[in-house]
Scaffold this active site. Structure first.
Site, short mmCIF file in Angstrom:
data_model
loop_
_atom_site.label_atom_id
_atom_site.label_comp_id
_atom_site.label_asym_id
_atom_site.label_seq_id
_atom_site.Cartn_x
_atom_site.Cartn_y
_atom_site.Cartn_z
N HIS A 1 0.80 -1.24 0.00
CA HIS A 1 0.00 0.00 0.00
C HIS A 1 0.82 1.27 0.00
O HIS A 1 0.26 2.37 -0.11
CB HIS A 1 -0.92 0.03 1.22
CG HIS A 1 -0.20 0.34 2.49
ND1 HIS A 1 0.53 -0.60 3.18
CD2 HIS A 1 -0.05 1.49 3.20
CE1 HIS A 1 1.07 -0.05 4.25
NE2 HIS A 1 0.74 1.22 4.28
C1 UD1 Z 1 -1.87 5.39 6.44
C2 UD1 Z 1 -0.55 5.75 7.14
C3 UD1 Z 1 0.47 4.63 6.90
C4 UD1 Z 1 -0.09 3.28 7.28
C5 UD1 Z 1 -1.39 3.04 6.52
C6 UD1 Z 1 -2.01 1.71 6.86
C7 UD1 Z 1 0.00 8.16 7.23
C8 UD1 Z 1 0.87 9.20 6.65
N1 UD1 Z 1 0.02 6.96 6.59
O1 UD1 Z 1 -1.62 5.39 5.05
O2 UD1 Z 1 1.61 4.90 7.68
O3 UD1 Z 1 0.85 2.27 6.97
O4 UD1 Z 1 -2.30 4.10 6.88
O5 UD1 Z 1 -3.20 1.51 6.19
O6 UD1 Z 1 -0.66 8.40 8.21
N2 UD1 Z 1 -9.20 5.27 2.61
C9 UD1 Z 1 -10.38 4.61 2.54
N3 UD1 Z 1 -10.91 4.17 3.72
C10 UD1 Z 1 -10.30 4.36 4.93
C11 UD1 Z 1 -9.08 5.05 4.95
C12 UD1 Z 1 -8.53 5.50 3.79
O7 UD1 Z 1 -10.95 4.41 1.49
O8 UD1 Z 1 -10.84 3.93 5.96
C13 UD1 Z 1 -8.60 5.78 1.36
C14 UD1 Z 1 -8.34 7.27 1.44
O9 UD1 Z 1 -9.45 8.01 1.00
C15 UD1 Z 1 -7.13 7.42 0.55
C16 UD1 Z 1 -6.40 6.10 0.73
O10 UD1 Z 1 -7.33 5.16 1.23
O11 UD1 Z 1 -7.50 7.56 -0.80
C17 UD1 Z 1 -5.22 6.26 1.64
O12 UD1 Z 1 -5.61 6.53 2.99
P1 UD1 Z 1 -4.73 7.46 3.99
O13 UD1 Z 1 -5.26 7.41 5.37
O14 UD1 Z 1 -4.53 8.77 3.33
O15 UD1 Z 1 -3.30 6.82 4.02
P2 UD1 Z 1 -2.81 5.34 3.97
O16 UD1 Z 1 -2.20 5.10 2.64
O17 UD1 Z 1 -3.86 4.36 4.44
#
Ligand code: UD1
Length: 374
Positions: A222
């Site tokens: 991811h």
């Molecule tokens: C975050 C953490 C990372 C961790 C990862 C585990 C930071 C900088 N990064 O990254 O260290 O390893 O979580 O998962 O804090 N999304 C959903 N549903 C959710 C959450 C997110 O659809 O419940 C989508 C968001 O809209 C976005 C993408 O997933 O498009 C990424 O989510 P985001 O929380 O920005 O960062 P992660 O890549 O999950």
């Protein structure tokens, strides 16, 4: 002592579970859970609270997604309000996600003491958002709870007082060992994953398949640096498709990865079994018996080392070097050749691996013992 224990994203939840549980043995401590809402999908959040026996948070901040600035800012604004009304004596943050950074800054500016659990880890790669979160959080924290020797060395080099640094072991391993014991006691029935999910095209239910122990790989992927760049993601996919000729790969897909797979039209082989993100129990049920784990996560590098399972880390660097020095982890880089080489090496490496000091299931106890003494 009133403590706000902060969690926001998936990798935080397994760290706060044992900390909260151990706090109950200290009647002088009132530990209140704050969920920032950085992760909000059921599979990314509530499923973990259920599996890990974490009570409903006292505060839910509903921060949600956004750019790093937007997400961090939303968490800060909401967290400041509850700190002003709730007046904690200490804010405890874990790991390296945006919630860790946001809440430590807010607390410190309100002159509230900050404890950072999993302090001192460094990848020395500033292109990684987590590295910035780690550095800033450690720059302003008061108490540092460290998981491995490199953390102590890094903090001392950055000028922290020896007396503020406490090597306590790893709360994530506390959780892992607790969950393994529970699985033994309950039997595996309630842990078996529901394979409701995606096929190759991203929809529907995969064909039933039987998994023999140690015959398959388990994968997570991811990191923005791996999945947001087309060429990098294509190279990784080629390596995985080749490994999939030798063994089935179980692949729960993170929302970010799913989006980028669709955008780049990445094709995975039939032997790569995709499904939506799994809860903690379902995921552990699968990876604990895998022949090998392929990952770019931070936590799985450590959890595989704790259980002696070969691990190929699809990254250029790691902030958790003990897993390579002592444990089962092989750092693969992100090219096709690098990943295939690491895959070939990892089985032999695991045979001579050992478990880092104090990864014994009692880190959370040590944290509370130290804090109540202070
Ligand atoms: C975050 C953490 C990372 C961790 C990862 C585990 C930071 C900088 N990064 O990254 O260290 O390893 O979580 O998962 O804090 N999304 C959903 N549903 C959710 C959450 C997110 O659809 O419940 C989508 C968001 O809209 C976005 C993408 O997933 O498009 C990424 O989510 P985001 O929380 O920005 O960062 P992660 O890549 O999950």
């Amino acid at each position: 002592m009133k403590v706000f224990l902060v969690a926001g994203a998936r990798p935080n939840f397994m760290k706060i579970a044992p900390i909260y549980r151990a706090s109950l043995k200290h009647p002088e401590v009132s530990c209140q859970i704050v969920h920032t809402g950085q992760h909000y999908d059921h599979e990314m959040s509530q499923a973990f609270f259920d599996d890990l026996e974490i009570p409903t948070p006292q505060y839910y901040l509903e921060a949600g997604s956004g750019t790093h600035a937007v997400q961090t800012a939303k968490i800060m604004v909401a967290f400041e309000k509850i700190c002003e009304s709730g007046k904690p004596d200490l804010v405890m943050v874990v790991g390296d996600v945006n919630s860790t950074l946001a809440c430590s800054i807010v607390a410190k500016k309100l002159l509230i003491k900050v404890a950072h659990v999993e302090a001192g880890l460094r990848s020395f790669d500033l292109a990684m958002p987590e590295e910035i979160n780690r550095m800033v959080t450690d720059a302003i924290s008061d108490y540092f709870f460290v998981t491995e020797e490199s953390g102590v060395t890094n903090l001392l080099r950055e000028g922290k007082a020896q007396s503020s640094i406490h090597y306590v072991g790893h709360v994530m391993i506390d959780n892992l060992l607790h969950q393994i014991e529970k699985m033994k006691a309950e039997g595996s029935g309630s842990w078996i994953p529901a394979f409701a999910g995606m096929t190759k095209s991203g929809a529907g239910r995969p064909e039933g398949f039987k998994l023999e122990k140690k015959s398959y790989a388990f994968m997570t992927l991811h990191r923005p640096s791996n999945v947001d760049d087309r060429n990098t993601f294509m190279g990784i996919a080629e390596a995985l498709n080749e490994i999939a000729q030798k063994m089935i790969i179980i692949f729960p897909v993170h929302p970010r990865t799913k989006k980028m797979m669709e955008q780049f039209q990445i094709e995975f082989s039939e032997n790569i079994k995709m499904m939506p993100p799994l809860g903690f129990k379902e995921s552990l049920f699968l990876w604990k018996d895998a022949a090998v784990v392929l990952t770019d996560s931070g936590g799985l590098q450590e959890e595989t080392t704790a259980l002696g399972i070969p691990c190929v880390t699809i990254r250029e660097n790691t902030e958790r070097p003990i897993t390579v020095e002592l444990g089962t982890n092989v750092l693969a880089g992100t090219t096709k050749e690098g990943i295939l080489n690491a895959y070939r090496q990892c089985f032999a490496k695991a045979k001579s691996a050992s478990i880092p000091p104090l990864w014994d299931g009692r880190a959370a106890e040590r944290i509370w013992a130290k804090l109540t003494e202070i």
